[in-house]
Design an enzyme around this catalytic site. Structure first.
Site, mmCIF file in Angstrom:
data_model
loop_
_atom_site.group_PDB
_atom_site.id
_atom_site.type_symbol
_atom_site.label_atom_id
_atom_site.label_comp_id
_atom_site.label_asym_id
_atom_site.label_seq_id
_atom_site.Cartn_x
_atom_site.Cartn_y
_atom_site.Cartn_z
ATOM 1 N N CYS A 85 -50.641 -11.166 -12.816
ATOM 2 C CA CYS A 85 -50.180 -9.965 -12.110
ATOM 3 C C CYS A 85 -49.660 -10.276 -10.709
ATOM 4 O O CYS A 85 -49.493 -9.374 -9.900
ATOM 5 C CB CYS A 85 -51.289 -8.920 -12.050
ATOM 6 N N HIS A 120 -43.172 3.988 -1.067
ATOM 7 C CA HIS A 120 -42.361 5.135 -1.462
ATOM 8 C C HIS A 120 -40.882 4.781 -1.450
ATOM 9 O O HIS A 120 -40.129 5.145 -2.339
ATOM 10 C CB HIS A 120 -42.565 6.283 -0.467
#
Ligand code: PEP
Ligand code: MG
Length: 561
Positions: free
Chosen positions: A486, A188
């Site tokens: 990735c 976050h």
């Protein structure tokens, strides 16, 4: 870099340069160990109710004039502080004989756990409940509420981690940068910081010993924090940052080389909240969704229905863009309590990734069923892939199970040297491969990716790692099937050119890194990328490989890296 400045390396979370005095986020205040019970139940309840109401009013006041994201978080916090269910739980705890702060803390913890067990949107409220808990405990003890200090002058914030509520109240005009010891590139903190345009470095171990108010220079794109840099060094850093910003101007849209060879630029994600923010990043899809991150706090495996609801929200959140979901990569550095095969001497070489599938009843099949149902109901463009595959037989087994559930596009990750060497055969079984350069470097170089002192060996510019990526890409090229990458390597603009030159067909990375990679690709044609790949492969060391690429690339690259 000057030898005199102390440099801490962490994970790049949000690009940009922030220079200022270091300010520590106050640690949360814990309830005292030997807290007496209140004189009466009613006294205790009244005291807690007053503290919770103060918290609610404080959060409402903070919502005024805040950003939209901060408003939502603050209002949610105020609602939680006034939630009658929370008040009931507090009553129970005081009735059991706990003191007021212990009662609030215990009640909030069980409230948060209840929300987590409901999953989905409700589970995401748990962090807000814990934030309210800390504020209420501080109020009851007569101490300042935890939260970002309101200093009135610019500062660089440091903390173990920054909660969503705290991150949402950051004022970019005053918070020049964020450095946390904890957190990952998709935490976050990282996402909110990047959205607010605040440079951030997470996982910066060592910042906790830096003195309060010392001047630090935070380079969020490189993941570097310099403690007490000299004026000359600061000048260098500022010049570099100005050049980087200028270099990014004018590049947007789909990823492609200068001559128009398309290179889809995709995002690595690990949380639902990140999906709905994808629009801000100008990305073409999600190249890696790490599902294990969704369930790290769980004791029990999520049910098919619960997972389906989560995946539906994910697919709806990304608004029709293609998404590659990785099945649970449990074990080693990403343990899951409900998929734990016990202590191992060498967990990175033990039962992890696809090796754990099939060992926990229907865990994999449940996940595949939930993904298939969610894909069907939303009409989303979904691909699935398995982690830590080492053999063609594992790829065949996984593909069989996924296709049996109706998932049509199936791939595997290439994270082991064995898979890179066998990519051609593996591709007989699956539709695509995706190179996980983080683990591929770990296993190629036999160097634990969690050990900072082995960072030199783990460098994806290592010739051996590049050779293996080249082999896997070549094998894929001869089948015409896609080969993505990735791992973190894809976010390095110079290395991105090499990867495309080696034959990699798409790059997925932490979203803040995409802009630089887009600009680098758009400044080089495919042939040039192939020449750069050749130069990197011919170099004897990682440093020489990078230098060879910088020397032969367009001048813009120096500004982007
Ligand atoms: C990798 O290993 O490169 C990868 C993308 O997977 P993770 O970092 O989740 O292990
Ligand atoms: Mg991996």
């Amino acid at each position: 870099m000057e030898a005199s400045a102390r440099v801490i390396r962490g994970i790049p979370a949000s690009p940009g340069l922030g220079v200022g005095p270091l300010v520590r986020l106050p640690r949360r205040v814990a309830p005292p160990a030997d807290e007496p019970a209140p004189a009466t139940l009613e006294d205790g309840l009244a005291e807690v109710a007053a503290a919770l109401e103060q918290v609610a009013q404080g959060m409402e006041a903070r919502a005024e004039g805040a950003t939209e994201a901060a408003k939502a978080v603050m209002r949610a916090g105020a609602l939680i502080a006034r939630d009658p269910d929370l008040a009931d739980l507090v009553r129970d705890r005081i009735a059991e004989g706990l003191g007021v702060t212990s009662a609030v803390a215990a009640a909030a913890d069980s409230f948060a756990a209840q929300l987590e067990s409901l999953g989905g949107l409700m589970a995401e409220r748990a962090a807000d409940v814990r934030d309210v808990r800390d504020r209420a405990v501080a109020r009851l003890l007569g101490q300042p509420e935890s939260g970002v200090p309101r200093l009135g002058w610019p500062f660089v914030l440091t903390a173990d981690e920054v909660s969503p509520a705290e991150a949402a109240t950051l004022d970019p005009a005053l918070c020049l940068a964020i450095v946390t010891t904890g957190g990952g590139p998709t935490s976050h903190t990282a996402i909110l910081a990047a959205q607010l345009g605040i440079p951030a470095v997470v996982g910066a171990r060592g910042i906790e010993t830096a003195p309060e108010r010392v001047t630090v220079a935070v380079d969020g794109g490189r993941g570097e924090v310099e403690i007490d840099p000299s004026p000359a060094r600061l000048e260098q850093l500022r010049t570099r940052e100005d050049a980087r910003k200028r270099a990014l101007e004018g590049f947007s849209g789909r990823g492609a080389t200068k001559d128009g060879h398309p290179v889809p630029l995709l995002a690595n994600l690990g949380a639902l909240a990140e999906a709905v923010r994808l629009g801000a990043w100008d990305v073409e899809g999600v190249g890696l969704f790490r599902t294990e991150f969704l369930f790290m706090d769980r004791d029990r495996a999520p049910s098919v229905g619960e997972q389906e609801a989560i995946y539906r929200r994910l697919f709806n959140g990304i608004g029709g863009l293609p998404v590659t979901v990785r099945t649970l990569d449990a074990g080693s550095d990403k343990p899951l309590r409900f998929a734990d095969l016990g202590l191992e001497d060498n967990p990175a070489l033990g039962q992890r990734g696809i090796r754990t599938a099939g060992k926990f009843g229907s865990l994999l099949d449940d996940q595949l069923a939930a993904l298939a149902q969610a894909a069907e109901r939303t009409g989303a463009d979904v691909r699935v892939m398995a982690p830590m595959v080492a053999t063609e037989a594992e790829a065949e087994w996984f593909a069989g199970r996924a296709r049996a559930r109706g998932l049509e596009r199936v791939g595997v990750m290439v994270e082991t040297p064995a898979a890179a060497l066998m990519a051609g055969r593996i591709l007989r079984q699956v539709d695509f491969i995706s190179i996980g350069s983080n683990d591929l470097a770990q296993y190629t170089m036999a160097a634990d990716r969690l050990r900072p002192e082995l960072a030199g060996l783990l460098d994806p510019w290592q010739p051996a790692v590049l050779q293996l990526i080249g082999l896997a890409a070549e094998a894929a090229g001869s089948t015409g099937k896609p080969v993505g990458l990735c791992g973190e390597a894809g976010g390095d603009p110079a290395l991105a050119l090499v990867l495309i030159g080696l034959g990699v067909t798409s790059l997925s990375m932490a979203p803040p890194k995409i802009a630089s990679v887009r600009a680098a690709l758009a400044s080089h044609d495919l042939r040039h990328c192939r020449d750069l790949a050749g130069a990197a492969l011919a170099a004897p060391t990682p440093a020489a490989a990078k230098q060879a690429v910088l020397d032969a690339a367009a001048p813009i690259l120096a500004a982007l890296t």
